[in-house]
Design a protein around this motif. Sequence first.
Motif, PDB file in Angstrom:
ATOM      1  N   LEU A  24       6.306 -37.155  19.014  1.00  0.00           N
ATOM      2  CA  LEU A  24       6.085 -36.858  20.411  1.00  0.00           C
ATOM      3  C   LEU A  24       6.703 -37.985  21.220  1.00  0.00           C
ATOM      4  N   GLN A  25       7.224 -37.656  22.354  1.00  0.00           N
ATOM      5  CA  GLN A  25       7.818 -38.673  23.212  1.00  0.00           C
ATOM      6  C   GLN A  25       7.422 -38.416  24.653  1.00  0.00           C
ATOM      7  N   ALA A  26       6.702 -39.372  25.224  1.00  0.00           N
ATOM      8  CA  ALA A  26       6.314 -39.282  26.624  1.00  0.00           C
ATOM      9  C   ALA A  26       7.365 -39.940  27.502  1.00  0.00           C
ATOM     10  N   SER A  27       7.571 -39.385  28.676  1.00  0.00           N
ATOM     11  CA  SER A  27       8.516 -39.954  29.628  1.00  0.00           C
ATOM     12  C   SER A  27       8.094 -39.593  31.041  1.00  0.00           C
ATOM     13  N   GLY A  28       8.762 -40.194  32.013  1.00  0.00           N
ATOM     14  CA  GLY A  28       8.522 -39.838  33.401  1.00  0.00           C
ATOM     15  C   GLY A  28       7.702 -40.844  34.185  1.00  0.00           C
ATOM     16  N   GLY A  29       7.270 -41.910  33.541  1.00  0.00           N
ATOM     17  CA  GLY A  29       6.499 -42.909  34.248  1.00  0.00           C
ATOM     18  C   GLY A  29       7.350 -43.694  35.226  1.00  0.00           C
ATOM     19  N   GLY A  30       6.698 -44.529  36.009  1.00  0.00           N
ATOM     20  CA  GLY A  30       7.415 -45.349  36.971  1.00  0.00           C
ATOM     21  C   GLY A  30       6.463 -46.063  37.886  1.00  0.00           C
ATOM     22  N   LEU A  31       7.045 -46.640  38.929  1.00  0.00           N
ATOM     23  CA  LEU A  31       6.273 -47.373  39.938  1.00  0.00           C
ATOM     24  C   LEU A  31       6.241 -46.547  41.216  1.00  0.00           C
TER      25      LEU A  31
END
Length: 127
Positions: free
Chosen positions: A3-10
């Motif tokens: 599984l690979q999570a993405s899309g995070g940020g500040l």
Amino acid sequence: VQLQASGGGLVQSGGYLRLSCAASGFTFDYYGIGWFRQAPGKEREGVSCIGKSDGTTHYIDSVKGRFTISRDNAKKMVYLQMNSLKPEDTGVYYCATDSLQDCDDFERRPLYEFDLWGRGTQVTVSS
């Protein structure tokens, strides 16, 4: 199998982000999928979960009305739309599979009951 999570940020308080969890190497629609987060110095906690069969959704109280979980089984993706973000939403967000209870009581169960974990994605909400 991963599984690979993405899309995070500040983002600033009140802003929004959309997290994605991409699955590969297994039969995706056999599993409930949960989102978890871990703030600095705190234990990892369940945030939301979506069931494998009818896509029943679950949320912890602090994110109800602000977060929306969804899944696309054809693309093997789960999404977490996060609106009205608050500084207390800051943390590393992870997705994980649930083959045991299809998200029932996800927020109260021990983390070892969730089979496969992806690398997290950092979400930082500034005040």
